[in-house]
Scaffold this motif. Structure first.
Motif, PDB file in Angstrom:
ATOM      1  N   PHE A 183       0.805  -1.211   0.000  1.00 34.85           N
ATOM      2  CA  PHE A 183       0.000   0.000   0.000  1.00 34.85           C
ATOM      3  C   PHE A 183       0.843   1.268   0.000  1.00 34.85           C
ATOM      4  O   PHE A 183       0.323   2.353  -0.165  1.00 34.85           O
ATOM      5  CB  PHE A 183      -0.904   0.047   1.235  1.00 34.85           C
ATOM      6  CG  PHE A 183      -2.024  -0.925   1.198  1.00 34.85           C
ATOM      7  CD1 PHE A 183      -3.094  -0.733   0.345  1.00 34.85           C
ATOM      8  CD2 PHE A 183      -2.016  -2.036   2.021  1.00 34.85           C
ATOM      9  CE1 PHE A 183      -4.138  -1.628   0.307  1.00 34.85           C
ATOM     10  CE2 PHE A 183      -3.053  -2.950   1.995  1.00 34.85           C
ATOM     11  CZ  PHE A 183      -4.119  -2.746   1.143  1.00 34.85           C
ATOM     12  N   LEU A 222      -9.754  -6.766  -2.084  1.00 33.05           N
ATOM     13  CA  LEU A 222      -8.378  -6.302  -2.232  1.00 33.05           C
ATOM     14  C   LEU A 222      -7.430  -7.232  -1.502  1.00 33.05           C
ATOM     15  O   LEU A 222      -7.698  -7.645  -0.381  1.00 33.05           O
ATOM     16  CB  LEU A 222      -8.238  -4.882  -1.679  1.00 33.05           C
ATOM     17  CG  LEU A 222      -6.902  -4.207  -1.963  1.00 33.05           C
ATOM     18  CD1 LEU A 222      -6.685  -4.026  -3.450  1.00 33.05           C
ATOM     19  CD2 LEU A 222      -6.834  -2.856  -1.273  1.00 33.05           C
ATOM     20  N   MET A 225      -3.065  -8.215  -0.838  1.00 30.49           N
ATOM     21  CA  MET A 225      -1.724  -7.654  -0.823  1.00 30.49           C
ATOM     22  C   MET A 225      -0.733  -8.799  -0.865  1.00 30.49           C
ATOM     23  O   MET A 225      -0.838  -9.729  -0.060  1.00 30.49           O
ATOM     24  CB  MET A 225      -1.559  -6.860   0.467  1.00 30.49           C
ATOM     25  CG  MET A 225      -0.310  -6.038   0.558  1.00 30.49           C
ATOM     26  SD  MET A 225      -0.302  -5.075   2.094  1.00 30.49           S
ATOM     27  CE  MET A 225      -0.038  -6.392   3.297  1.00 30.49           C
ATOM     28  N   LYS A 279       2.624 -15.709  -0.936  1.00 33.09           N
ATOM     29  CA  LYS A 279       1.433 -14.983  -0.497  1.00 33.09           C
ATOM     30  C   LYS A 279       0.546 -14.654  -1.694  1.00 33.09           C
ATOM     31  O   LYS A 279      -0.675 -14.755  -1.625  1.00 33.09           O
ATOM     32  CB  LYS A 279       1.838 -13.700   0.250  1.00 33.09           C
ATOM     33  CG  LYS A 279       0.666 -12.781   0.598  1.00 33.09           C
ATOM     34  CD  LYS A 279       0.363 -12.712   2.073  1.00 33.09           C
ATOM     35  CE  LYS A 279      -0.968 -12.054   2.369  1.00 33.09           C
ATOM     36  NZ  LYS A 279      -0.870 -10.652   2.768  1.00 33.09           N
ATOM     37  N   ARG A 322      -1.521 -17.599  -2.552  1.00 28.97           N
ATOM     38  CA  ARG A 322      -2.602 -17.878  -1.597  1.00 28.97           C
ATOM     39  C   ARG A 322      -3.718 -16.847  -1.717  1.00 28.97           C
ATOM     40  O   ARG A 322      -4.895 -17.170  -1.617  1.00 28.97           O
ATOM     41  CB  ARG A 322      -2.041 -17.921  -0.173  1.00 28.97           C
ATOM     42  CG  ARG A 322      -1.152 -19.153   0.058  1.00 28.97           C
ATOM     43  CD  ARG A 322      -1.061 -19.512   1.522  1.00 28.97           C
ATOM     44  NE  ARG A 322      -0.387 -18.481   2.295  1.00 28.97           N
ATOM     45  CZ  ARG A 322      -0.591 -18.251   3.590  1.00 28.97           C
ATOM     46  NH1 ARG A 322      -1.469 -18.997   4.253  1.00 28.97           N
ATOM     47  NH2 ARG A 322       0.073 -17.309   4.219  1.00 28.97           N
ATOM     48  N   VAL A 323      -3.349 -15.588  -1.924  1.00 26.96           N
ATOM     49  CA  VAL A 323      -4.352 -14.538  -2.077  1.00 26.96           C
ATOM     50  C   VAL A 323      -5.221 -14.818  -3.306  1.00 26.96           C
ATOM     51  O   VAL A 323      -6.449 -14.706  -3.279  1.00 26.96           O
ATOM     52  CB  VAL A 323      -3.683 -13.151  -2.191  1.00 26.96           C
ATOM     53  CG1 VAL A 323      -4.657 -12.116  -2.698  1.00 26.96           C
ATOM     54  CG2 VAL A 323      -3.109 -12.727  -0.855  1.00 26.96           C
TER      55      VAL A 323
END
Lengths: 357, 357
Positions: free
Chosen positions: B84, B109, B111, B118, B121-122
DNA sequence: CTGAAAGCGCTTACAG
DNA sequence: CTGAAAGCGCTTACAG
């Protein structure tokens, strides 16, 4: 060769692989497969393995929409911010994302653009998506009635940085009054007697009102009078700071220090001073509010009040998770104490040159 | 008085108002109520009015989870960013939010924190939430296999700013090579012969590689040699800029100008020069990349290459909406042309003082 | 323009 | 530990 439709490559590709398909492939029942997917402990390891293998083989994707629907639960939190430009949100969102993600929650993000109408519509959309909680930075003139529907649906709400009296929502913020006091006391201790306050004045908004209160009370502690001419309302952005300092420099009896509503304004003041040929810090002491990254790289480094926005994110996420977990209690107020960070901009003052020259 | 459970206040408050309740109250069928909710034109105005009144009276909230589930459609777009803090995202997200919101889409959203694991996985979580499209700023070493599942599920993907060869996804970005050329040509035209490139060098990433290419080719256009010592790899943040310029200033034969990978680094270089007692711009010309807000308020104002990130957001949203609408075609590449913005930092050069003094 | 019936893909008791 | 049945709240044909 004639094929039945179900056997056609195209037809089967269009069809989503379901838990039933996985169960069939693994030779177990749908209920068993469901337990495996959700990580139940009460499944034989050999069964678990078979199901996992079928999932990988078939490319199964768990359908959270169906699961949420069936269980009438939700793992989605709504977050509404006013805009993306304010650096305040970045640390906060980073922490919130981290913590919610750890607990397997996802979040819907909305932007109100400081419009009450948009805020209302964004919130309604989130309710329609059945979020299990809402974290909101309310627009300035938010009415407590906004929260009626949330209460009726028993969806926990948490406000960030701006309180709404009578909302019944939890709150995470800082003690703006104390923060302002710390800043102004510091300036007085540095020898300043005429200190301007540069920033917004939106009545009814605690985050604004408290700053003014802190400013006035700190002056009074030292027996200094509050000169209303030194309270300069201005838009809360860089331009606002630049314009405000021009105004300040034209006063009959200008101040020697400026306490600014936030760092962005303080940076504008810094720029504005240079534009007018002054040296920020040396000709005019400056203190900001927020402790954004830029305060450390601007010249002179900016003295500011840190309110630990990352900590807000941590507390907001923690409190929200508690509420989602079923915690029943009166609304909670979590106040992160502010801290003064002294840097060069407030300790290198040499006096204002003759302005009327 | 004995009450049946359904009549208890508590029980009824826990029960969500459904479309059936609305239909009953308005005296129509559930199908009719459904048409009203979705704004169908083929409903008698008087019927429409009755249903709307019942909705307000009962406090009905449309259940998009149920609707998505039944219709096997979705109005949620997934957006994955790396962090961010990078101002690049703010303008982009603002535009994307605006445009998706107009079309009644919501967004999840995520990150990635520049972590491949990550990111994976997101993305998986978003698929589980049945998003109808994914906008992604891929982490640096993203593999094209990441997109296999998206393709299998026929979920459109769009990459922002970083291409992944073989992904099959649409792409929105700029011509980094041209942008670098514009910057370096400008510096050469200003009389500079030794120009450093300060920034990351992540092989295999087009956004990085193209910048280096542009830098080298612009030098060669003017018959200037590329000195590898002047290519300074450094972390892509303020600290990186500060440290890199210290390194540069200790070179045997230092450059007179720095072209930086992005504005944040250029701001770090500006700070770093001051820290060493030099005047940015006058002792060392500086050009950045991105045109973030801060470039206009730093002293000296920063010459930079604007890549119009707000325009990226507009194009990304437009293209994604087309894909969601069913547009079938080969992957599209949308390249927003960069533009050089000349400000003080590259046009006030007076020469480097004796460094070895 | 409206009504009755089927079903999206899961989870949840409840038996075995 | 596993299986059969019901149902979450909508939308979607299909008749009338």
């Amino acid at each position: 060769m004639v094929r039945k439709k179900e056997e056609c490559g195209l037809a089967s590709r269009d069809k989503r692989v379901t838990l039933q398909d996985v169960a069939d492939d693994a030779g177990v029942s749908r209920a068993t497969a469901s337990l495996v997917v959700r990580g139940s402990k009460s499944i034989k390891p050999s069964t678990h393995k078979k199901v996992i293998e079928s999932i990988e083989k078939l490319g199964y994707v768990y359908d959270r929409v169906a699961a949420s629907f069936r269980s009438q639960s939700s793992s989605t939190v709504g977050i509404v911010i006013t805009d993306f430009e304010n650096p305040f949100y970045h640390q906060m969102l980073t922490k919130v994302e981290d913590m919610l993600y750890e607990q397997q929650f996802t979040f819907l993000l909305g932007m109100s653009s400081e419009s009450r109408e948009k805020q209302e519509r964004v919130l309604e959309t989130m309710l329609e998506h059945r979020v299990c909680g809402i974290i909101l930075t309310p627009v300035v003139d938010t009415q407590p009635t906004l929260f009626n529907k949330l209460r009726a649906l028993q969806i926990p709400a948490l406000l960030m940085g701006r309180e709404v009296a009578g909302s019944g929502a939890d709150y995470v913020g800082t003690d703006y009054r104390l923060g302002s006091q710390l800043a102004v006391r510091h300036l007085v201790e540095q020898g300043h007697r005429r200190i301007a306050y540069i920033g917004g004045m939106l009545p009814g908004n605690t985050a604004y009102q408290e700053r003014i209160d802190g400013y006035c009370s700190a002056l009074q502690e030292y027996g200094l009078e509050v000169d209303p001419k030194l309270i300069i309302p201005t838009p809360l952005n860089r331009e606002g700071g630049i314009r405000a300092i021009q105004e300040v420099l034209q006063l009959e009896n200008p101040p020697t220090a400026c306490f600014c509503h936030n760092d962005i304004i303080a940076l504008g003041v810094t720029i504005g001073l240079r534009l007018q040929g002054f040296i920020p810090g040396e000709h005019m002491a400056i203190v900001g509010f927020d402790n954004i990254l830029e305060t450390e790289t601007v010249e002179p480094k900016l003295t500011t009040v840190s309110v630990f926005h990352d900590q807000w994110g941590v507390e907001a996420a923690r409190q929200m998770l508690d509420r989602i977990g079923g915690l029943q209690s009166d609304p909670v107020k979590i106040i992160i104490p502010p801290k003064l960070i002294v840097r060069k901009s407030s300790v290198c003052f040499k006096g204002l040159p003759n302005l009327k020259a």
